[in-house]
Design a protein around this motif. Structure first.
Motif, PDB file in Angstrom:
ATOM      1  N   ASP A 111      66.984  13.107  72.403  1.00  0.00           N
ATOM      2  CA  ASP A 111      67.555  13.583  71.308  1.00  0.00           C
ATOM      3  C   ASP A 111      67.073  12.935  70.139  1.00  0.00           C
ATOM      4  O   ASP A 111      67.330  13.534  69.054  1.00  0.00           O
ATOM      5  N   GLY A 112      66.198  11.985  70.203  1.00  0.00           N
ATOM      6  CA  GLY A 112      65.637  11.177  69.031  1.00  0.00           C
ATOM      7  C   GLY A 112      64.732  10.027  69.683  1.00  0.00           C
ATOM      8  O   GLY A 112      63.958  10.298  70.640  1.00  0.00           O
ATOM      9  N   ASP A 113      64.837   9.004  68.877  1.00  0.00           N
ATOM     10  CA  ASP A 113      63.772   7.787  69.325  1.00  0.00           C
ATOM     11  C   ASP A 113      64.352   7.186  70.468  1.00  0.00           C
ATOM     12  O   ASP A 113      65.234   6.585  70.726  1.00  0.00           O
ATOM     13  N   VAL A 114      63.186   7.501  71.408  1.00  0.00           N
ATOM     14  CA  VAL A 114      63.565   6.751  72.674  1.00  0.00           C
ATOM     15  C   VAL A 114      63.956   5.527  72.836  1.00  0.00           C
ATOM     16  O   VAL A 114      65.086   5.040  73.391  1.00  0.00           O
ATOM     17  N   PRO A 115      63.123   4.468  72.130  1.00  0.00           N
ATOM     18  CA  PRO A 115      63.320   2.989  72.310  1.00  0.00           C
ATOM     19  C   PRO A 115      65.001   2.747  71.773  1.00  0.00           C
ATOM     20  O   PRO A 115      65.841   1.927  72.471  1.00  0.00           O
ATOM     21  N   ALA A 116      65.307   3.256  70.723  1.00  0.00           N
ATOM     22  CA  ALA A 116      66.451   3.160  69.997  1.00  0.00           C
ATOM     23  C   ALA A 116      67.740   3.498  71.072  1.00  0.00           C
ATOM     24  O   ALA A 116      68.622   3.022  71.144  1.00  0.00           O
ATOM     25  N   LEU A 124      67.630   3.867  74.238  1.00  0.00           N
ATOM     26  CA  LEU A 124      67.746   3.199  75.461  1.00  0.00           C
ATOM     27  C   LEU A 124      68.381   1.843  75.189  1.00  0.00           C
ATOM     28  O   LEU A 124      69.091   1.207  76.225  1.00  0.00           O
ATOM     29  N   ARG A 125      68.162   1.220  74.121  1.00  0.00           N
ATOM     30  CA  ARG A 125      68.864   0.002  73.795  1.00  0.00           C
ATOM     31  C   ARG A 125      70.170   0.123  73.667  1.00  0.00           C
ATOM     32  O   ARG A 125      71.074  -1.158  73.688  1.00  0.00           O
ATOM     33  N   GLN A 126      70.811   1.477  73.754  1.00  0.00           N
ATOM     34  CA  GLN A 126      72.301   1.645  73.400  1.00  0.00           C
ATOM     35  C   GLN A 126      72.904   2.131  74.640  1.00  0.00           C
ATOM     36  O   GLN A 126      74.246   2.200  74.879  1.00  0.00           O
ATOM     37  N   VAL A 127      72.279   2.324  75.831  1.00  0.00           N
ATOM     38  CA  VAL A 127      72.888   2.992  77.054  1.00  0.00           C
ATOM     39  C   VAL A 127      73.899   2.172  77.775  1.00  0.00           C
ATOM     40  O   VAL A 127      73.630   0.837  78.071  1.00  0.00           O
ATOM     41  N   GLY A 128      74.851   2.692  78.595  1.00  0.00           N
ATOM     42  CA  GLY A 128      75.513   2.108  79.392  1.00  0.00           C
ATOM     43  C   GLY A 128      75.440   2.527  80.841  1.00  0.00           C
ATOM     44  O   GLY A 128      74.068   2.643  81.152  1.00  0.00           O
ATOM     45  N   GLU A 165      50.871  -0.394  75.648  1.00  0.00           N
ATOM     46  CA  GLU A 165      51.080  -0.060  74.335  1.00  0.00           C
ATOM     47  C   GLU A 165      52.127   1.350  73.959  1.00  0.00           C
ATOM     48  O   GLU A 165      53.163   1.158  73.284  1.00  0.00           O
ATOM     49  N   ALA A 166      51.624   2.321  74.571  1.00  0.00           N
ATOM     50  CA  ALA A 166      52.106   3.459  74.806  1.00  0.00           C
ATOM     51  C   ALA A 166      53.551   3.412  75.430  1.00  0.00           C
ATOM     52  O   ALA A 166      54.605   4.055  74.732  1.00  0.00           O
ATOM     53  N   LEU A 167      53.777   2.646  76.258  1.00  0.00           N
ATOM     54  CA  LEU A 167      55.027   2.486  76.866  1.00  0.00           C
ATOM     55  C   LEU A 167      56.116   1.909  76.078  1.00  0.00           C
ATOM     56  O   LEU A 167      57.204   2.315  75.881  1.00  0.00           O
ATOM     57  N   ARG A 168      55.633   0.728  75.408  1.00  0.00           N
ATOM     58  CA  ARG A 168      56.473   0.202  74.581  1.00  0.00           C
ATOM     59  C   ARG A 168      56.919   1.060  73.407  1.00  0.00           C
ATOM     60  O   ARG A 168      58.209   1.278  73.104  1.00  0.00           O
ATOM     61  N   THR A 169      55.770   1.738  72.776  1.00  0.00           N
ATOM     62  CA  THR A 169      56.145   2.501  71.589  1.00  0.00           C
ATOM     63  C   THR A 169      57.027   3.769  71.719  1.00  0.00           C
ATOM     64  O   THR A 169      57.663   3.916  71.175  1.00  0.00           O
ATOM     65  N   LEU A 170      56.657   4.376  72.862  1.00  0.00           N
ATOM     66  CA  LEU A 170      57.413   5.525  73.251  1.00  0.00           C
ATOM     67  C   LEU A 170      58.496   5.648  74.048  1.00  0.00           C
ATOM     68  O   LEU A 170      59.510   6.300  74.005  1.00  0.00           O
ATOM     69  N   CYS A 171      58.678   4.529  74.983  1.00  0.00           N
ATOM     70  CA  CYS A 171      59.918   4.267  75.655  1.00  0.00           C
ATOM     71  C   CYS A 171      60.868   3.186  75.450  1.00  0.00           C
ATOM     72  O   CYS A 171      61.888   2.962  76.096  1.00  0.00           O
ATOM     73  N   GLY A 172      60.074   2.056  74.696  1.00  0.00           N
ATOM     74  CA  GLY A 172      60.924   0.753  74.537  1.00  0.00           C
ATOM     75  C   GLY A 172      60.672  -0.355  75.375  1.00  0.00           C
ATOM     76  O   GLY A 172      61.490  -1.280  75.195  1.00  0.00           O
ATOM     77  N   PHE A 173      60.119  -0.239  76.370  1.00  0.00           N
ATOM     78  CA  PHE A 173      59.601  -1.369  77.374  1.00  0.00           C
ATOM     79  C   PHE A 173      58.416  -1.334  77.951  1.00  0.00           C
ATOM     80  O   PHE A 173      57.601  -0.576  77.593  1.00  0.00           O
ATOM     81  N   ILE A 174      57.987  -2.442  78.423  1.00  0.00           N
ATOM     82  CA  ILE A 174      56.725  -2.659  79.317  1.00  0.00           C
ATOM     83  C   ILE A 174      56.866  -2.908  80.581  1.00  0.00           C
ATOM     84  O   ILE A 174      58.143  -3.341  81.376  1.00  0.00           O
TER      85      ILE A 174
END
Length: 239
Positions: A12-17, A19-23, A179-188
């Protein structure tokens, strides 16, 4: 580099942000998502994984999780040479959301990724050193620009006798892939993590066996008949 991915993310928005909040992901919602993305398939629950290991499941296995605002699925079936040809029903599931496809295969130095916004493709790239640019739709995203500008040249060991031949691309696909994985999904998958990276190993994915009830069994398959899709076969570098 030994990274392989076959990953879809709906958000629904920025993926990295997000994913950092999921439980803990909801199992029933996750199974419903897997069924929705695999219509006509037989689905059975199996042992799960985590987001770091689960981005490249074995054939016939899907790892997935559905959290509020973000859903992920690791599935070899999404590893297609041209991301713009992702099945329509998978794109349609992203209406009103962002959809990210990230696929790479270290054996053949192949990378493909794409981004849709509200069902509209805004960027798709697929390339490898042997096949060159397979698909290139939309403007390069900001994280890509140093690579296309020649600021991130490939650091490879050439094959014997090919020392004078330039590398086929201005960068190594797997380096751009990380780089794409980190930027688009938040991890490597490989390399040094950043403090702001999501902890992919801590995110549990549920496992599912996904089978086509109409597919021929191995004993009934004709010799030489088509096998499940694989990325283009290219000679790998020794990067």
């Amino acid at each position: 580099m030994g990274a392989k991915t076959g990953l879809l993310v709906y958000a629904d928005g920025d993926v990295p942000a997000l994913l950092r909040q999921v439980g803990t992901a909801d199992l029933d919602r996750t199974e419903a998502m897997v069924r929705r993305l695999h219509p006509g398939r037989e689905i059975a629950r199996c042992e799960g994984s985590n987001l770091w290991d689960g981005v490249y499941p074995t054939e016939g296995t899907v790892y997935a999780a559905s959290w509020p605002g973000v859903e992920v699925m690791g599935d070899q079936e999404v590893m297609i040479d041209r991301p713009s040809q992702l099945p329509d029903h998978m794109v349609a599931a992203s209406t009103g959301r962002r959809l990210v496809l990230h696929t790479m295969h270290s054996v053949v130095d192949w990378l493909a990724f794409a981004v849709w916004e509200d069902g509209r493709l805004i960027r798709s790239l697929s390339l490898s050193p042997d096949s060159g640019i397979i698909e290139n739709i939309g403007d390069p995203l900001p994280f890509e620009r140093p690579y296309w500008a020649g600021d991130r040249p490939a650091d490879i060991i050439p094959w014997p006798g090919e020392e004078d031949e330039p590398y086929a691309l201005p960068f190594h696909p797997l380096e751009l892939g990380e780089e794409a994985l980190r930027t688009l999904c938040g991890f490597i998958q490989e390399g040094l993590p950043h403090p702001t990276d999501a902890d992919a190993e801590a995110m549990t994915l549920y496992g599912f066996r996904v089978e086509d009830p109409h597919a021929p069994t191995p004993t009934n398959r004709r010799p030489g008949s088509a096998q499940p899709h694989k990325p283009c076969v290219h000679r790998a570098s020794t990067h």
